[in-house]
Write a protein that holds these residues in place. Structure first.
Motif, PDB file in Angstrom:
ATOM      1  N   GLY A 207      -6.763   0.833  -8.861  1.00 32.43           N
ATOM      2  CA  GLY A 207      -7.552   0.271  -7.781  1.00 32.43           C
ATOM      3  C   GLY A 207      -7.090   0.779  -6.435  1.00 32.43           C
ATOM      4  O   GLY A 207      -6.447   1.827  -6.327  1.00 32.43           O
ATOM      5  N   ILE A 208      -7.409   0.036  -5.381  1.00 32.45           N
ATOM      6  CA  ILE A 208      -7.051   0.465  -4.037  1.00 32.45           C
ATOM      7  C   ILE A 208      -5.535   0.569  -3.904  1.00 32.45           C
ATOM      8  O   ILE A 208      -4.784  -0.265  -4.409  1.00 32.45           O
ATOM      9  CB  ILE A 208      -7.622  -0.509  -2.982  1.00 32.45           C
ATOM     10  N   SER A 209      -5.061   1.640  -3.243  1.00 29.68           N
ATOM     11  CA  SER A 209      -3.626   1.872  -3.084  1.00 29.68           C
ATOM     12  C   SER A 209      -3.133   1.122  -1.851  1.00 29.68           C
ATOM     13  O   SER A 209      -3.323   1.579  -0.716  1.00 29.68           O
ATOM     14  CB  SER A 209      -3.329   3.367  -2.952  1.00 29.68           C
ATOM     15  N   VAL A 210      -2.523  -0.003  -2.059  1.00 34.49           N
ATOM     16  CA  VAL A 210      -2.030  -0.814  -0.942  1.00 34.49           C
ATOM     17  C   VAL A 210      -0.936  -0.062  -0.188  1.00 34.49           C
ATOM     18  O   VAL A 210      -0.863  -0.118   1.042  1.00 34.49           O
ATOM     19  CB  VAL A 210      -1.511  -2.164  -1.453  1.00 34.49           C
ATOM     20  N   ALA A 211      -0.109   0.670  -0.907  1.00 32.46           N
ATOM     21  CA  ALA A 211       0.957   1.445  -0.257  1.00 32.46           C
ATOM     22  C   ALA A 211       0.363   2.478   0.689  1.00 32.46           C
ATOM     23  O   ALA A 211       0.846   2.668   1.812  1.00 32.46           O
ATOM     24  CB  ALA A 211       1.828   2.118  -1.316  1.00 32.46           C
ATOM     25  N   ALA A 212      -0.694   3.171   0.254  1.00 30.19           N
ATOM     26  CA  ALA A 212      -1.338   4.158   1.117  1.00 30.19           C
ATOM     27  C   ALA A 212      -1.977   3.481   2.325  1.00 30.19           C
ATOM     28  O   ALA A 212      -1.943   4.014   3.441  1.00 30.19           O
ATOM     29  CB  ALA A 212      -2.390   4.932   0.330  1.00 30.19           C
TER      30      ALA A 212
ATOM     31  N   GLU B 260      -0.098  -7.185  -4.734  1.00 30.98           N
ATOM     32  CA  GLU B 260       0.304  -6.410  -3.559  1.00 30.98           C
ATOM     33  C   GLU B 260      -0.685  -6.617  -2.411  1.00 30.98           C
ATOM     34  O   GLU B 260      -0.296  -6.766  -1.243  1.00 30.98           O
ATOM     35  CB  GLU B 260       0.385  -4.917  -3.898  1.00 30.98           C
ATOM     36  N   LEU B 261      -1.967  -6.614  -2.737  1.00 30.33           N
ATOM     37  CA  LEU B 261      -2.988  -6.783  -1.708  1.00 30.33           C
ATOM     38  C   LEU B 261      -2.923  -8.181  -1.098  1.00 30.33           C
ATOM     39  O   LEU B 261      -3.032  -8.351   0.122  1.00 30.33           O
ATOM     40  CB  LEU B 261      -4.370  -6.521  -2.316  1.00 30.33           C
ATOM     41  N   LEU B 262      -2.728  -9.183  -1.938  1.00 25.62           N
ATOM     42  CA  LEU B 262      -2.604 -10.550  -1.425  1.00 25.62           C
ATOM     43  C   LEU B 262      -1.371 -10.693  -0.536  1.00 25.62           C
ATOM     44  O   LEU B 262      -1.400 -11.403   0.474  1.00 25.62           O
ATOM     45  CB  LEU B 262      -2.530 -11.534  -2.595  1.00 25.62           C
ATOM     46  N   GLU B 263      -0.289 -10.020  -0.898  1.00 22.47           N
ATOM     47  CA  GLU B 263       0.921 -10.069  -0.079  1.00 22.47           C
ATOM     48  C   GLU B 263       0.684  -9.403   1.273  1.00 22.47           C
ATOM     49  O   GLU B 263       1.159  -9.881   2.313  1.00 22.47           O
ATOM     50  CB  GLU B 263       2.084  -9.403  -0.816  1.00 22.47           C
ATOM     51  N   TRP B 264      -0.047  -8.270   1.269  1.00 23.72           N
ATOM     52  CA  TRP B 264      -0.392  -7.601   2.534  1.00 23.72           C
ATOM     53  C   TRP B 264      -1.165  -8.561   3.441  1.00 23.72           C
ATOM     54  O   TRP B 264      -0.881  -8.668   4.643  1.00 23.72           O
ATOM     55  CB  TRP B 264      -1.230  -6.364   2.253  1.00 23.72           C
ATOM     56  N   ALA B 265      -2.153  -9.262   2.884  1.00 22.50           N
ATOM     57  CA  ALA B 265      -2.949 -10.186   3.686  1.00 22.50           C
ATOM     58  C   ALA B 265      -2.097 -11.324   4.228  1.00 22.50           C
ATOM     59  O   ALA B 265      -2.255 -11.746   5.390  1.00 22.50           O
ATOM     60  CB  ALA B 265      -4.109 -10.732   2.848  1.00 22.50           C
ATOM     61  N   ARG B 266      -1.183 -11.824   3.402  1.00 23.09           N
ATOM     62  CA  ARG B 266      -0.323 -12.920   3.855  1.00 23.09           C
ATOM     63  C   ARG B 266       0.590 -12.464   4.980  1.00 23.09           C
ATOM     64  O   ARG B 266       0.758 -13.167   5.986  1.00 23.09           O
ATOM     65  CB  ARG B 266       0.505 -13.447   2.683  1.00 23.09           C
ATOM     66  N   GLU B 267       1.180 -11.284   4.834  1.00 21.74           N
ATOM     67  CA  GLU B 267       2.117 -10.780   5.840  1.00 21.74           C
ATOM     68  C   GLU B 267       1.435 -10.483   7.171  1.00 21.74           C
ATOM     69  O   GLU B 267       1.971 -10.769   8.244  1.00 21.74           O
ATOM     70  CB  GLU B 267       2.801  -9.509   5.336  1.00 21.74           C
TER      71      GLU B 267
END
Length: 510
Positions: free
Chosen positions: A260-265, A297-304
């Motif tokens: 899926g979408i690369s959160v790291a990128a 990972e995506l949910l963590e990005w949104a939270r941060e």
């Protein structure tokens, strides 16, 4: 490798594919610098987005996005029949140009000359030909993308439900209705998505919309100011990009891989995105299902970052294999996910009924905006759909169509493997109503599509949905709207086209 091109009689433009900044952002910055330096003078007519994309060796989306941002900021102006030209800059633009550009990028400069359309309208007009080619359908087209089979829908039941409410309910509900939509339908949706998708919410959080597109448009209106940034999947759904473009947002293309979408990128991109638009259940167009690790990972990005995730639960009803993963919304513990669903692809496309689940803290703002968009949807269809769900017709229809689509998917996969197994790399989708057949590296999908069109086959390349150049292109093939016999016949015709296209293209057979 850097890509080079030259505007007519103008300095050379150099884009670096290895840089962190997206290609469209690099092009925007080069053109903006040339305008401010006087190298591109007021009134200079620029190459079209298509011509410049060809010169640079990038996708047309890259050049269109760069032009769009320059139009929104007042550096360019575009009028129907006159192309895109360098605008006359206001003194405050020139004064601010020597300062920090980050603030300049987030504002919309005043219009320097009024044309027939607003700048955003012109940008969408430039992109309309793509959307039109994608959406207009014909009964003779076999590989249609996003087109469900409509011949098996129980129209008699639907007509009976419509007629019942037309007779019994019209006078009682003839005044303005709840801006959120018909209450009993919202209750039925809550029960359905709670059981099937793990989305737990209250009817008060549901807003009914004109399909998923209406929901995407509302999200962009409410959550994004012009110049603010959003992650988008690349390749990804053009309807989401259109809603963001209409809101004046800056799109940051984030690559999609097998998870899926690369959160790291996405984290490595310059800038701070306010939201991310994703299709986790069945990514469009690649068909991959976002892994659990990537979802977390995506949910963590949104939270941060205190960002928002827009979950377009595209094609989630039609899953054929693999372990079902609950929706992102069901995993969200911080209230950062806006969930979108639609009945248009499941029942029939002309039924423009979709819905969104809005976090409580955003609900008041969404409803205030909705009142000035279209007030509310037509009522009879909402009433009929409520009964269609609560009386069990919806669940029965889903089971029937899931079996039908699985048969057609398997027929297409088998035909492709038999006829073109040594040429195409076919991704077998776990869900949805289309698949991707990847071409050998170095083979132009546009050439294949053009040759196919000459044989009466209308096919879309993956690159049509991509903002950045692809290392490898592919063909997006729908299978829902054609019988197994028709699919096999058109695969046979596609095989002739591909063999013809590859005669002059060196590649290694698998």
């Amino acid at each position: 490798m850097p890509k080079r091109a030259r505007l007519v009689d103008k300095p050379e433009i150099i884009l670096d594919q290895n840089a962190q900044a997206p290609l469209y952002r690099q092009l925007y910055e080069r053109l903006r610098a040339q305008i401010l330096a006087g190298q591109l003078e007021t009134g200079t007519r620029l190459s079209s987005t298509r011509v410049l994309a060809s010169q640079l060796g990038v996708s047309r989306n890259t050049t269109a996005l760069a032009y769009e941002q320059l139009l929104l900021e007042g550096y360019l102006e575009s009028r129907v029949g006159d192309g895109t030209r360098v605008a006359r800059l206001e003194p405050e633009q020139l004064a601010q140009a020597s300062g920090n550009g980050s603030k300049q990028d987030r504002r919309v400069a005043p219009a320097t000359q009024r044309g027939l359309l607003a700048r955003r309208g012109q940008v969408l007009l430039d992109e309309f030909a793509f959307g039109q080619k994608t959406e207009v359908s014909s009964d003779k087209d076999v590989f249609l993308v996003g087109e469900p089979e409509v011949a098996y829908f129980p129209y008699e039941i639907w007509a009976r439900l419509i007629a019942k409410h037309a007779r019994q309910s019209l006078q009682a509900h003839s005044r303005y209705q709840d801006v959120q939509g018909y209450g009993p339908l919202r209750e039925a949706i809550v029960a359905h998505i709670g059981i099937t998708r793990g989305v737990h919410c209250m009817p008060e959080q549901i807003i009914l919309t004109a399909g998923a597109q209406g929901a995407l448009d509302l999200v962009a209106r409410v959550l994004l100011d012009p110049g603010e940034q959003s992650w988008v999947e690349d390749p990804g759904y053009f309807g989401a990009r259109g809603a963001l473009m209409a809101a004046g947002a800056v799109m940051l293309p984030v690559p999609v891989d097998r998870q899926g979408i690369s959160v790291a990128a996405g984290r490595q991109l310059q800038g701070e995105a306010r939201l991310a638009v994703v299709t986790p259940s069945h990514q469009f167009p690649t068909g991959v299902t976002m892994s659990l690790v990537r979802r977390l990972e995506l949910l963590e990005w949104a939270r941060e970052t205190q960002g928002w995730i827009v979950e377009d639960d595209y094609d989630s009803e039609y899953r054929y294999s693999g372990r079902p993963l609950e929706a992102l919304h069901g995993l969200d513990r911080a209230g950062r996910v806006i969930y979108i669903g639609t009945f248009s692809k499941v029942l029939f496309p002309s039924l423009r009924l979709g819905y969104m689940v809005v976090p409580p803290q955003l609900l008041e703002g969404f409803l205030a905006t909705r009142r000035f968009v279209d007030v509310h949807l037509p009522l009879l269809e909402q009433m009929a759909l409520t009964d269609f769900i609560t009386e069990g017709h919806f669940a029965r229809y889903l089971r029937k169509m899931r079996g039908l689509y699985m048969e057609r998917r398997d027929a297409l996969v088998n035909a492709l493997n038999q006829e073109l197994g040594n040429i195409l790399d076919v991704t077998i989708p776990e869900a949805g109503i289309h698949l991707v057949a990847w071409l050998p590296e170095g083979v132009s999908a546009d050439s294949v599509v053009e040759l196919a069109a000459n044989q009466g086959l209308r096919i879309l390349p993956v690159s049509r949905f991509s903002m950045q150049p692809l290392k490898r292109d592919g063909l997006v093939l729908g299978f829902a709207n054609a019988t197994p016999e028709a699919l096999r016949a058109d695969v046979h015709a596609l095989a002739r086209v591909l063999r013809s296209a590859l005669i002059y293209t060196p590649f290694s057979l698998k």
